[in-house]
Design an enzyme around this catalytic site. Structure first.
Site, PDB file in Angstrom:
ATOM      1  CB  CYS A  69      -1.350  -9.173  -0.363  1.00  0.00           C
ATOM      2  SG  CYS A  69       0.074  -9.111  -1.486  1.00  0.00           S
ATOM      3  CB  CYS A 112       3.152  -7.190  -2.611  1.00  0.00           C
ATOM      4  SG  CYS A 112       1.790  -6.549  -3.587  1.00  0.00           S
ATOM      5  CB  CYS A 120      -1.696  -5.087  -3.022  1.00  0.00           C
ATOM      6  SG  CYS A 120      -1.541  -6.676  -3.854  1.00  0.00           S
TER       7      CYS A 120
END
Length: 187
Positions: free
Chosen positions: A48, A50, A53
Site C-alpha cells: 500500500c 497511501c 499506512c
C-alpha cells in the site's frame, strides 16, 4: 537504481503456506512489546502506497492485509496503544513507544469495510500467512516524497514482484465498495 518496495518483499514475494491459522503481531519495542493475536489467515494482502499506512524504515510501501475484527485481540501491553487519528476512517492503533501500527479498525458501521481490521503481516512472529497479491494507491507514494520521475521504475519493480500496481484498490475490492454503495442506495 535499486527500487526498495518493502523489506518483506524486496527479495521476492514469499508465498503463504496455505494453512496459516493465525499468529501474534509484535511491535518493534525491545521490551514490553505490544502483542496482538490474530486468528486465521489474512485476506487482500497488498503493498500500500497511501500516506497514512505505517511503513518500516527504508520502505516505500506498507504491506497491509485484512482480517475479521472479531479475530483480533490485544494480548499484552495494550496500555501502550493509542489511536493515531480518531477522525480517520481507519483508526490506526499504534504503539506510543515505537510508533508501530498494530491494527486499524473501522468504527463506522456504514463503511464498506466495517467488520474488517487492517494489519501488517510482517509483524507476525509466525510465518506462512497469505502473500501480498497486488499493490494499491501506488501513485500516492509521491505524496510521501517519491519523485514523480521514479514512478515508472516503481511500477516496473512491482510487476516484477508479481504485484499488479493500482492507483486505487484491486478490482475485487473496488467491486465490493460499489456493491455496498449500490445496496445502501437501494435501501
Amino acid at each position: 537504481m535499486t527500487v526498495h518496495i518493502h523489506p518483506s518483499i524486496d527479495s521476492g514475494v514469499k508465498q503463504g503456506s496455505g494453512h496459516f491459522t493465525g499468529g501474534t503481531l509484535v511491535c518493534k519495542c525491545r521490551d514490553k512489546q505490544v502483542k496482538v493475536s490474530v486468528k486465521g489467515d489474512v485476506a487482500h494482502n497488498h503493498a500500500c502506497g497511501c500516506s497514512k499506512c505505517w511503513k518500516p524504515d527504508g520502505a516505500t510501501f506498507a504491506v497491509i492485509a485484512v482480517v475479521p475484527r472479531e479475530n483480533v485481540t490485544v494480548l499484552e501491553n495494550g496500555d501502550k496503544l493509542a489511536i493515531i487519528d480518531a477522525a480517520a476512517a481507519i483508526q490506526r492503533h499504534a504503539c506510543k513507544a515505537c510508533g508501530t501500527h498494530m491494527y486499524g479498525r473501522i468504527e463506522n458501521k456504514g463503511h464498506p469495510f466495517y467488520g474488517l481490521d487492517f494489519i501488517h503481516p510482517e509483524l507476525f512472529q509466525e510465518s506462512g500467512s497469505a502473500a501480498p497479491g497486488f499493490a494499491a494507491f501506488v501513485s500516492s507514494v509521491i505524496e510521501s516524497g517519491v519523485k514523480p520521475g521514479d514512478m515508472a521504475g516503481i511500477r516496473s519493480r512491482l510487476k516484477e514482484l508479481g504485484l499488479e500496481p493500482y492507483d486505487c484498490l484491486s478490482p475485487p475490492l473496488m467491486d465490493a465498495i460499489a456493491t455496498h454503495v449500490a445496496k445502501a442506495k437501494a435501501a
